[in-house]
Design a protein around this motif. Structure first.
Motif, mmCIF file in Angstrom:
data_model
loop_
_atom_site.group_PDB
_atom_site.id
_atom_site.type_symbol
_atom_site.label_atom_id
_atom_site.label_comp_id
_atom_site.label_asym_id
_atom_site.label_seq_id
_atom_site.Cartn_x
_atom_site.Cartn_y
_atom_site.Cartn_z
ATOM 1 N N LEU A 148 -2.937 10.185 -4.799
ATOM 2 C CA LEU A 148 -2.830 8.954 -5.579
ATOM 3 C C LEU A 148 -2.436 7.832 -4.628
ATOM 4 C CD1 LEU A 148 -2.917 7.693 -8.439
ATOM 5 C CD2 LEU A 148 -0.429 8.048 -8.527
ATOM 6 N N VAL B 67 0.848 -1.195 0.000
ATOM 7 C CA VAL B 67 0.000 0.000 0.000
ATOM 8 C C VAL B 67 0.885 1.247 0.000
ATOM 9 C CG1 VAL B 67 -1.810 1.260 1.220
ATOM 10 C CG2 VAL B 67 -1.816 -1.243 1.215
ATOM 11 N N LEU C 259 -9.514 -0.184 -11.414
ATOM 12 C CA LEU C 259 -8.476 -1.211 -11.369
ATOM 13 C C LEU C 259 -7.645 -1.112 -12.638
ATOM 14 C CD1 LEU C 259 -7.139 -3.629 -10.006
ATOM 15 C CD2 LEU C 259 -8.826 -5.109 -11.131
ATOM 16 N N LEU D 65 -2.867 6.926 -13.402
ATOM 17 C CA LEU D 65 -2.303 5.751 -12.740
ATOM 18 C C LEU D 65 -1.662 4.818 -13.757
ATOM 19 C CD1 LEU D 65 -1.787 4.299 -10.115
ATOM 20 C CD2 LEU D 65 -4.107 3.349 -10.203
ATOM 21 N N MET E 83 -3.087 -2.514 -10.074
ATOM 22 C CA MET E 83 -3.079 -1.407 -9.126
ATOM 23 C C MET E 83 -4.467 -0.794 -9.017
ATOM 24 S SD MET E 83 0.630 0.124 -10.391
ATOM 25 C CE MET E 83 0.557 1.603 -9.418
ATOM 26 N N PRO E 84 -5.208 -1.116 -7.966
ATOM 27 C CA PRO E 84 -6.493 -0.463 -7.748
ATOM 28 C C PRO E 84 -6.285 1.004 -7.388
ATOM 29 C CG PRO E 84 -5.922 -1.798 -5.848
ATOM 30 C CD PRO E 84 -4.888 -2.086 -6.891
ATOM 31 N N ASN E 85 -7.136 1.851 -7.933
ATOM 32 C CA ASN E 85 -7.084 3.270 -7.600
ATOM 33 C C ASN E 85 -7.902 3.485 -6.329
ATOM 34 O OD1 ASN E 85 -6.903 6.035 -7.549
ATOM 35 N ND2 ASN E 85 -7.430 6.320 -9.701
ATOM 36 N N LYS E 86 -7.206 3.658 -5.215
ATOM 37 C CA LYS E 86 -7.872 3.814 -3.918
ATOM 38 C C LYS E 86 -8.296 5.283 -3.786
ATOM 39 C CE LYS E 86 -6.218 1.184 -0.545
ATOM 40 N NZ LYS E 86 -7.086 -0.002 -0.598
ATOM 41 N N HIS E 87 -9.526 5.556 -4.203
ATOM 42 C CA HIS E 87 -9.999 6.923 -4.367
ATOM 43 C C HIS E 87 -10.075 7.672 -3.042
ATOM 44 C CE1 HIS E 87 -10.904 5.971 -8.484
ATOM 45 N NE2 HIS E 87 -11.730 5.007 -8.134
ATOM 46 N N VAL F 108 -0.386 -2.223 -4.422
ATOM 47 C CA VAL F 108 0.284 -2.809 -5.579
ATOM 48 C C VAL F 108 0.338 -4.328 -5.483
ATOM 49 C CG1 VAL F 108 2.430 -2.868 -6.905
ATOM 50 C CG2 VAL F 108 1.710 -0.735 -5.787
ATOM 51 N N TYR G 211 -13.815 0.841 -7.012
ATOM 52 C CA TYR G 211 -12.518 1.434 -7.295
ATOM 53 C C TYR G 211 -12.127 1.131 -8.731
ATOM 54 C CZ TYR G 211 -11.224 -3.375 -6.084
ATOM 55 O OH TYR G 211 -11.171 -4.743 -6.012
ATOM 56 N N THR H 197 -2.705 3.404 -3.864
ATOM 57 C CA THR H 197 -2.993 2.101 -4.446
ATOM 58 C C THR H 197 -2.403 1.005 -3.574
ATOM 59 O OG1 THR H 197 -2.827 0.772 -6.487
ATOM 60 C CG2 THR H 197 -0.900 2.067 -5.883
#
Length: 288
Positions: free
Chosen positions: A174, A146, A270, A214, A239-243, A178, A268, A176
């Motif tokens: 930003l 993370v 992805l 991303l 890599m999820p985009n953890k908003h 990983v 999220y 994520t």
């Protein structure tokens, strides 16, 4: 219409093994989750229930424990190769062995035998082997790493349609978690050093990239690994985009200059991608 048996494999999934190595009063911990899958001449067990070719999954589990005692556990890639070669070499019906390992890190608290789990990050290895004299592949990696940049990230100029509500931004968080895997060119690498350096490259590229998306960051991370680690030929990243959304504080008479955010866990974005060296050998069909 002819009906035939397609590709198949079987094995023991998620054998949890903890190996304690005692050096006087100082102990070392290796904490693994090991999954084995075997394939080969398994037609008769499927068609007529003949188990002659089947090494019980219980035996596979016991082998993991016995090898942990007999050989110890060093780098997880080496332990996976040891197991995979054993199954492919010792069982006439087994043509191919797949061994996947997750390693959970522990850090020493104090003294020689007290430890604390090292966050959420998990080290991974995936080995395929047709036996000691056959084709083999080693894929190392990590998951749940993370990371977060509190600035230095933008997102604008994107396609829009009648359902678009997202506002462009030139300053956002930003973040994520990983998941990354990297394929080795062979099986003789210094896996400890290679892992540490690949991880360093991922982190440095994430921190050092002024991100316009991303996707751009993903490519920069994979490229950095391949530029600095010649023993590797392919990097795959998810890599999820953890908003993180700015909270509207205007009802309370307050402004919010990129200071207070709501961290949303789902849904999220992805982002997934592969970065390849131009001379990378073809990936084994059994990569997965």
């Amino acid at each position: 219409m002819a009906i035939v048996l397609g590709p198949n494999r079987y094995g023991k999934a998620e054998t949890r093994v903890v190996r304690v190595t005692r050096d006087g009063g100082t102990h070392q911990i290796k904490d693994l989750n090991v999954s084995v899958a075997l394939s080969g001449d398994m037609e008769r067990v499927h068609l007529v229930g003949d188990n002659t070719a089947v090494l019980p999954t219980d035996s596979q589990k016991n082998t993991v424990f016995a090898f942990a005692k007999k050989y110890g556990i060093g780098e997880i890639e080496e332990f996976a190769l040891l197991l995979a070669r054993h199954f492919a070499d010792s069982q006439p019906a087994v043509a191919h062995a797949r061994v996947e390992i997750e390693e959970y890190g522990w850090s020493r608290i104090s003294g020689g035998h007290s430890f604390v789990r090292s966050g959420t990050e998990v080290r991974t290895a995936l080995v395929h082997s047709d036996g000691s004299d056959g084709p083999e592949s080693v894929v190392s990696g990590l998951k749940d790493l993370v990371v977060l940049n509190s600035t230095g990230s933008e997102f604008h100029g994107f396609a829009q349609d009648e359902y678009t509500t997202l506002e462009p931004t030139d300053d956002r968080i930003l973040a994520t978690a990983v998941t990354a895997t990297w394929r080795h060119r062979g099986t003789g690498a210094d896996f400890a050093s290679s892992y540490a350096e690949a991880r360093r490259c991922l982190l440095e590229a994430f921190a050092g990239t002024h991100s316009l998306s991303l996707q751009q960051t993903l490519y920069a991370m994979g490229r950095r690994v391949l530029e600095e680690r010649p023993e590797l030929c392919e990097v795959r990243l998810a890599m999820p985009n953890k908003h993180h959304f700015l909270v509207d504080l205007s009802p309370f008479g307050m402004d919010n200059d990129n200071e207070v955010y709501f961290a949303a866990d789902r849904p999220y974005g992805l982002i997934e991608g592969t970065v390849l060296a131009s001379d990378a050998p073809a990936a084994p069909a059994a990569w997965a």
